[in-house]
Design an enzyme around this catalytic site. Structure first.
Site, short mmCIF file in Angstrom:
data_model
loop_
_atom_site.label_atom_id
_atom_site.label_comp_id
_atom_site.label_asym_id
_atom_site.label_seq_id
_atom_site.Cartn_x
_atom_site.Cartn_y
_atom_site.Cartn_z
CD1 TRP A 1 6.46 -29.69 64.19
CD2 TRP A 1 4.64 -29.88 65.46
NE1 TRP A 1 5.41 -29.14 63.49
CE2 TRP A 1 4.27 -29.24 64.26
CE3 TRP A 1 3.64 -30.11 66.41
CZ2 TRP A 1 2.97 -28.83 63.97
CZ3 TRP A 1 2.33 -29.72 66.13
CH2 TRP A 1 2.01 -29.08 64.94
CG ASN A 2 2.25 -34.52 64.87
OD1 ASN A 2 3.35 -35.06 64.75
ND2 ASN A 2 1.22 -34.84 64.13
N PRO B 1 14.91 -35.90 65.47
CG PRO B 1 15.22 -35.29 67.72
CD PRO B 1 15.93 -35.90 66.53
N GLY C 1 5.68 -36.68 58.30
CA GLY C 1 5.61 -35.23 58.17
C GLY C 1 4.80 -34.84 56.96
CB SER C 2 4.48 -31.61 55.21
OG SER C 2 5.78 -31.37 54.68
CD GLU D 1 1.70 -40.62 59.01
OE1 GLU D 1 0.94 -39.92 58.29
OE2 GLU D 1 2.05 -40.29 60.15
CG LEU D 2 4.26 -38.59 53.03
CD1 LEU D 2 4.43 -38.49 51.53
CD2 LEU D 2 5.47 -38.02 53.77
CB CYS E 1 -1.31 -36.78 59.45
SG CYS E 1 -0.74 -38.22 60.37
CD GLU F 1 -2.32 -32.66 57.15
OE1 GLU F 1 -2.56 -33.55 57.98
OE2 GLU F 1 -1.18 -32.39 56.76
CB SER G 1 -3.46 -44.32 66.08
OG SER G 1 -3.52 -43.27 65.14
CD GLU H 1 5.66 -45.03 60.66
OE1 GLU H 1 6.88 -44.80 60.73
OE2 GLU H 1 4.79 -44.24 61.04
#
Length: 474
Positions: free
Chosen positions: A147-148, A172, A225-226, A247-248, A281, A378, A438, A455
């Site tokens: 969601w971020n 999503p 996500g987590s 991508e955690l 993250c 986090e 990024s 990514e």
């Protein structure tokens, strides 16, 4: 909201159930969105499989032109997408515009990469045979996004998958499905064939994704996500031996050396901490400052943080919007309370405001102890936790003392010394005198339990391709 149904095979489907999407600034219902079930997943897989057969057979240039058109169309509509991002995610207007532009750029980057899936021909030294290597589309890809970043985490996966020749089903986050649904008419206009991209919002995320990961047509799973959820998906992916791109979580350290330029360090730390309200993250989580400069650094950071305007992100004058939901806000507040109870000092912020909306003020904590919960998990919010160091070796050891390895930040005026520190940090990415790493052209990803694969960059497309070697003699 115009687009609130499931998007399958180029059309809109009501589904059998619905759920509400909440505006975090007002706590009001934004829209009622269709919730996908197993039958919807099967329909999306069928559509993607059919569409991919033609898409994969197209020339790289044809795929490239469609992606380029998607970039042009999205760039022309950044205001529209930024407003949707703000409404469902809460981030301030400037931050939302930044995300929308970043999201669009993935289409342009992978339009360029689509024509560069380079292979090779070499002469085997021992056998004399020719070694021919090429890259082929891996197969259907299931994309699961958080969601971020409602736009960017989707385009960062969709664009390389399409560039590689794959069909996709994207699930999503339930908090923020509207932006991704709104992207679909744009992709249609760009020339993406019906069925190639399917969007399945759902409140049955676990069952839905697990079902798709056990379909033999699926060959790639890409998740952001987590780490906890990533581990579960990896276990499901193992049953089909799927290609995972994960991508955690992160626990990003900032190391500010005694020779750092103070202006650069403050600006970089503000960006690393407050971009996306700290709900990233990549957000600065632990800030290690040399004790000789810590008092000035702390004072200046607190001055900058306390000057930020908090409010509804649809107001262009607002710097900091609400957090995405009540649970996230309450978790941030608990981190602050724990740190203060263990000896940390609140330099600014630190109190949950009353009223409507999931707000938490920009907060600076000094003297944060090593056993504070926020040092080990986090924060995912606007809290800067400062610790000091005297010995650089000790700072590096503390920075590396985590199961995560996504990104770190280093600030120093001595480039040689700074690079030596960067190389000793066990992280997939390092921002050197920069608070932002990024970039669509760079390989984004981490080490240890922060993920697998990359990514962006050239590597991002290869995550959706398989390498084929042909041995021949002539």
């Amino acid at each position: 909201m115009e687009f609130t149904d499931l998007y399958i095979n180029g059309g809109w489907h009501k589904g059998t159930d619905r759920f509400d999407v909440i505006n975090p600034a007002t706590e009001e219902v934004l829209a009622s969105v269709a919730s996908a079930g197993i039958a919807d997943a099967d329909a999306a897989l069928d559509a993607a499989q059919t569409a991919m057969a033609d898409w994969a057979a197209r020339t790289p240039r044809e795929r490239s032109e469609v992606l380029r058109k998607a970039w042009e169309l999205m760039t022309a509509r950044l205001d529209h997408f930024a407003r949707l991002i703000t409404l469902e995610n809460g981030k301030a207007r400037a931050d939302a515009m930044g995300e929308a532009g970043y999201a669009a750029e993935f289409f342009r980057w992978f339009a360029e990469e689509a024509v560069r899936a380079d292979g090779m021909i070499t002469h085997a030294p021992a056998s004399g045979a020719r070694i021919m290597v090429q890259h082929k589309p891996a197969g259907l890809a299931v994309l699961v996004t958080p969601w971020n970043y409602p736009a960017a985490m989707g385009t960062r996966k969709i664009a390389p998958a399409l560039a590689a020749g794959c069909g996709v089903i994207i699930k999503p986050a339930s908090e923020t499905p509207l932006t991704m649904l709104a992207l679909m008419p744009l992709l249609e206009e760009a020339g993406v064939p019906a069925g190639l991209v399917n969007v399945l919002p759902s409140r049955q995320t676990g069952a839905l994704v697990d079902h798709m990961l056990h379909d033999p047509r699926v060959r790639v799973v890409s998740f952001t996500g987590s780490t906890g959820v990533g581990r579960k998906l990896l276990k499901s992916a193992a049953d089909q031996v799927l290609k995972p791109a994960m991508e955690l979580g992160g626990n990003a350290p900032v190391v500010v050396l005694d020779d750092a330029d103070m202006d650069t360090a403050i600006e970089g730390t503000m960006l690393a901490k407050m971009r996306n309200l700290g709900e990233a993250c990549t957000a600065a989580n632990r800030i290690y400052v040399h004790e000789d400069i810590a008092p000035e650094f702390t004072r200046r950071l607190a001055d900058r943080m306390s000057a930020l305007k908090v409010g509804d992100g649809t107001d262009a004058s607002v710097d900091v919007g609400p957090l995405v939901n009540a649970d996230t806000r309450d978790k941030v507040a608990a981190f602050v309370a724990d740190a203060v109870a263990k000896g940390a000092k609140v330099e600014c912020g630190g109190t949950t405001p009353g009223g409507v909306g999931y707000y938490y003020p920009p907060t600076v904590l000094s003297n944060v102890p090593a056993d504070a919960d926020c040092v080990h998990d986090e924060i995912f919010g606007p809290v800067a936790a400062i610790q000091t160091f005297r010995d650089l070796d000790d700072a590096i050891a503390r920075a590396n003392d985590t199961e995560y390895g996504l990104v770190a930040y280093v600030f120093s005026g001595d480039f040689k010394r700074a690079l030596q520190v960067c190389e000793r940090l066990d992280y997939g990415m390092v921002g050197l005198n920069r608070g932002l790493v990024s970039d669509p052209a760079a390989p984004f990803g981490g080490t240890k339990q922060s993920g697998l694969g990359r990514e962006g960059g050239h590597e991002g497309m290869l995550e959706f391709m398989e390498t084929q070697y042909i041995s021949a003699s002539w």
